[in-house]
Design an enzyme around this catalytic site. Sequence first.
Site, short mmCIF file in Angstrom:
data_model
loop_
_atom_site.label_atom_id
_atom_site.label_comp_id
_atom_site.label_asym_id
_atom_site.label_seq_id
_atom_site.Cartn_x
_atom_site.Cartn_y
_atom_site.Cartn_z
N ASP A 41 -82.50 -32.67 66.78
CA ASP A 41 -82.69 -34.06 67.18
C ASP A 41 -84.11 -34.47 66.84
O ASP A 41 -85.04 -33.66 66.96
CB ASP A 41 -82.41 -34.25 68.68
CG ASP A 41 -82.11 -35.69 69.01
OD1 ASP A 41 -80.95 -36.02 69.29
OD2 ASP A 41 -83.06 -36.53 68.97
N PHE A 172 -62.90 -38.00 70.38
CA PHE A 172 -62.07 -38.68 71.39
C PHE A 172 -62.47 -38.31 72.81
O PHE A 172 -61.72 -38.57 73.75
CB PHE A 172 -60.59 -38.36 71.17
CG PHE A 172 -60.09 -38.75 69.81
CD1 PHE A 172 -59.86 -40.09 69.49
CD2 PHE A 172 -59.87 -37.80 68.82
CE1 PHE A 172 -59.41 -40.47 68.24
CE2 PHE A 172 -59.42 -38.16 67.55
CZ PHE A 172 -59.20 -39.49 67.26
N ARG A 174 -63.96 -38.12 76.51
CA ARG A 174 -64.29 -39.11 77.55
C ARG A 174 -65.49 -38.62 78.33
O ARG A 174 -65.61 -37.43 78.61
CB ARG A 174 -63.12 -39.26 78.54
CG ARG A 174 -61.89 -39.88 77.95
CD ARG A 174 -60.69 -39.56 78.82
NE ARG A 174 -60.49 -38.12 78.92
CZ ARG A 174 -59.65 -37.52 79.76
NH1 ARG A 174 -58.94 -38.24 80.59
NH2 ARG A 174 -59.53 -36.21 79.79
N GLU A 175 -66.34 -39.54 78.69
CA GLU A 175 -67.47 -39.18 79.54
C GLU A 175 -66.92 -38.68 80.87
O GLU A 175 -65.92 -39.19 81.37
CB GLU A 175 -68.39 -40.39 79.76
CG GLU A 175 -69.06 -40.79 78.47
CD GLU A 175 -70.13 -41.85 78.66
OE1 GLU A 175 -70.61 -42.01 79.79
OE2 GLU A 175 -70.46 -42.48 77.67
N LYS A 237 -59.73 -43.53 65.03
CA LYS A 237 -60.68 -43.62 66.14
C LYS A 237 -60.69 -45.04 66.72
O LYS A 237 -60.58 -45.25 67.94
CB LYS A 237 -62.06 -43.23 65.62
CG LYS A 237 -63.21 -43.57 66.54
CD LYS A 237 -63.26 -42.67 67.74
CE LYS A 237 -64.33 -43.12 68.71
NZ LYS A 237 -64.53 -42.24 69.81
N LEU A 283 -53.09 -47.78 83.11
CA LEU A 283 -52.42 -48.97 83.62
C LEU A 283 -53.00 -49.34 84.98
O LEU A 283 -52.30 -49.83 85.85
CB LEU A 283 -50.91 -48.72 83.74
CG LEU A 283 -50.10 -48.73 82.45
CD1 LEU A 283 -48.63 -48.45 82.73
CD2 LEU A 283 -50.24 -50.06 81.71
N GLY A 290 -65.47 -50.88 80.62
CA GLY A 290 -66.85 -50.95 80.16
C GLY A 290 -67.15 -49.66 79.41
O GLY A 290 -66.23 -49.04 78.88
N CYS A 293 -67.99 -46.98 74.62
CA CYS A 293 -67.05 -46.93 73.49
C CYS A 293 -66.15 -48.15 73.38
O CYS A 293 -66.12 -48.78 72.32
CB CYS A 293 -66.19 -45.67 73.60
SG CYS A 293 -67.11 -44.19 73.22
C1 UDX Z 1 -63.13 -43.74 75.97
C2 UDX Z 1 -61.88 -43.05 75.44
O1 UDX Z 1 -60.99 -42.76 76.53
C3 UDX Z 1 -62.26 -41.79 74.68
O2 UDX Z 1 -61.10 -41.20 74.11
C4 UDX Z 1 -63.25 -42.16 73.56
O3 UDX Z 1 -63.68 -41.03 72.84
C5 UDX Z 1 -64.46 -42.89 74.15
O4 UDX Z 1 -64.02 -44.03 74.91
P1 UDX Z 1 -64.79 -43.36 78.04
O5 UDX Z 1 -65.55 -44.55 77.53
O6 UDX Z 1 -65.55 -42.15 78.44
O7 UDX Z 1 -63.74 -42.88 76.93
O8 UDX Z 1 -63.95 -43.85 79.31
P2 UDX Z 1 -62.43 -44.06 79.76
O9 UDX Z 1 -62.06 -43.03 80.74
O10 UDX Z 1 -61.52 -44.22 78.61
O11 UDX Z 1 -62.56 -45.46 80.54
C6 UDX Z 1 -63.04 -46.63 79.87
C7 UDX Z 1 -63.11 -47.79 80.81
O12 UDX Z 1 -61.81 -48.29 81.11
C8 UDX Z 1 -63.77 -47.51 82.16
O13 UDX Z 1 -64.64 -48.59 82.48
C9 UDX Z 1 -62.61 -47.43 83.13
O14 UDX Z 1 -62.98 -47.80 84.44
C10 UDX Z 1 -61.66 -48.47 82.51
N1 UDX Z 1 -60.25 -48.23 82.86
C11 UDX Z 1 -59.62 -47.07 82.48
C12 UDX Z 1 -59.53 -49.22 83.55
O15 UDX Z 1 -60.07 -50.30 83.88
N2 UDX Z 1 -58.20 -49.02 83.82
C13 UDX Z 1 -57.55 -47.88 83.45
O16 UDX Z 1 -56.34 -47.78 83.73
C14 UDX Z 1 -58.28 -46.88 82.76
#
Ligand code: UDX
Length: 463
Positions: A41, A172, A174-175, A237, A283, A290, A293
Site C-alpha cells: 500500500d 462480492f 459484504r462488510e 459485479k 426483502l 447505504g 457499494c
Molecule cells: C454489498 C453486497 O451485498 C456485496 O455482495 C458487495 O460485494 C458489496 O455490496 P455491503 O455493502 O457490505 O455488501 O452490505 P449489504 O449487506 O449488502 O447491505 C447493503 C445495504 O442494504 C445496507 O445499508 C443494509 O442495511 C441494506 N439492506 C439490506 C436493506 O435495507 N434491506 C435488506 O433487506 C438488506
Amino acid sequence: MARYKEIGLEQFAVGVIGARYVGLATGACLARIGHWVTCVDKDPDLIAELRNGGMPFFEPGLEELVARGKSEGRLSFEDGEALAGVVEDSDAVFIAVGTPQGDDGAPDLSNVAAVARGIGRALAGGRGRENPLVVVNKSTVPVGSGDYVTTLVREGAGDAEVDFRVVSNPEFLREGSAVHDTLFPNRIVVGFDHPEVGEFMRRLYGPIIERSFAQRDEPRGVVPFVATDLASAEMIKYAANAFLAVKISFINEISNLCEITGADVKSVATGIGLDERIGSRFLEAGVGWGGSCFPKDVNALRATARKNGYEPTLLDAAVTTNDHQRELAVTKLERNLHTLEGKRVTLLGLAFKPGTDDLRESPSLWIARVLHARGARVVGYDPVVAAARLSSPDLEVAADPYGALSGAHAAVVVTEWEEVVSLDLRRAAALMSAPRLLVDGRNALDPAAVRASGLTYEGFGHG
Ligand code: UDX
C-alpha cells in the site's frame, strides 16, 4: 498446464496492491489457503500499523487471520516502494484499490490507473519468471475496463516488451462478513481472454473452490467457478449489486403500499420470499440501502448507461425509492412531533449496517443532517462508531444508548445492531420525554413489546 512456476505444490507468490478493505481480506484469505502473499500500500502509516499488529478498521475475524498469516510467514506488508520487487517475484498481482464515486456518478479510476502504470513500469524493469504476470483486477471498474487496465500497464511499460495477462475477478464480499464471504463464496467469477490464465485462476482458488480447508460445521461442496470474458465479469459485479439494490427498493415500495392499504410488509415479504424464484433475503423494508457499494455501483451503472445514450429507468427508480425511505423517517418524526424545532432525537445505530464501523452513505448521516437543519438536537449512539471518529456539526455521539436516549422526544432505529435490538425498552421509556416516539427504521423490534413498555411505535410498512 504447468506454465506457471510454483513455489510449492499449488502455492503461488501473490502481490496484493491496496491493503484496505478488499485487499486486506483478499490477501489474508489467499495466505490462509497456502499462498505466499505480499500486501502493498502506498500509505506507509497503514503498512506500519499492519506490521505492528494493528487493524485499520473493524471487521470480524480479519485481525486473527492476518495474525495467523504473519506468524506462518505467508503474509507480509510493504509500502509502495516495494512494488517493483513484488511484480518481479510474483505469479499474480491483484489490484485492490478504491474506485470512489466521481462528481459525474462514474467511478474515479485514478488509483487503478496509478497502480496499473506502476505494474507496467515494474514489468519493464524485468521479472524473474518466464511465465506472463497475471494482473488480477479486483477493484470495481466500469464495464470494459479490462482493456483499460491492459492499456495502462502497457503505457507504464513505455517502449519495453512486457508479458502479462489481465483478469477481471470481481469482489462480492459484504462488510461484516468479509472473511467468511471470501473463504466460502457462493461463486467465483473470473473474466479473461486467454484460456491459460483462466486455468491459473482456478488453481489459485483451488482450496476455496474445493472447500478443502472447511471445518466440520462450515459449508461443503464445490464452489461454482464462472469463467467468462472481461466485460461480462465486470458487468456481473454491477448487475449483482444493482439487482440487490432494486430488490430492496422493490420491497420498500411494497412497504409504502402496505401502509396505504393496511397490509403488513413483514408478512408480505415472508409470503413472496418462499417462492424460490424470488427468495427470502434482501426483502427487509426500512430506511433503505447505504454503504460503500450499492450507491456507488448503481450510480456507476447509470452513468455507463447515460454515456451510451441509454436511459436506465429501473435503476433511476430504485435510487428515487431509496431516497424516499430516508425522507419517510423524517416524515414519521414530523407527523408525531408536529415540529422538529427544539426537539431532541436519538439515532440508534450510525453505521450503514450492523457488523461494520463504515459510515459511507449511511442513512443515519442524511437523517441527522435534515433533522439538524430543521432545528432538532440530534444525538447518535453506535456500538462501534465512537465520537472520536465522527465529527459532524449535525449530531453528537453518546457513548451508551441510555445516555443518548435521556430526554429524547423520539428515537430512530437506523442500524439493527444487537445492542439496539436488545435495548431495555422500559428503561428507555423512563428516560425519554413525551411523546416517547420510536421510529423503527429497520422493522427490527417487536411493535407490541415496544408499545407495552410505554413507547409510541412507528415501523415501516405495517401498523
Ligand atoms: C454489498 C453486497 O451485498 C456485496 O455482495 C458487495 O460485494 C458489496 O455490496 P455491503 O455493502 O457490505 O455488501 O452490505 P449489504 O449487506 O449488502 O447491505 C447493503 C445495504 O442494504 C445496507 O445499508 C443494509 O442495511 C441494506 N439492506 C439490506 C436493506 O435495507 N434491506 C435488506 O433487506 C438488506
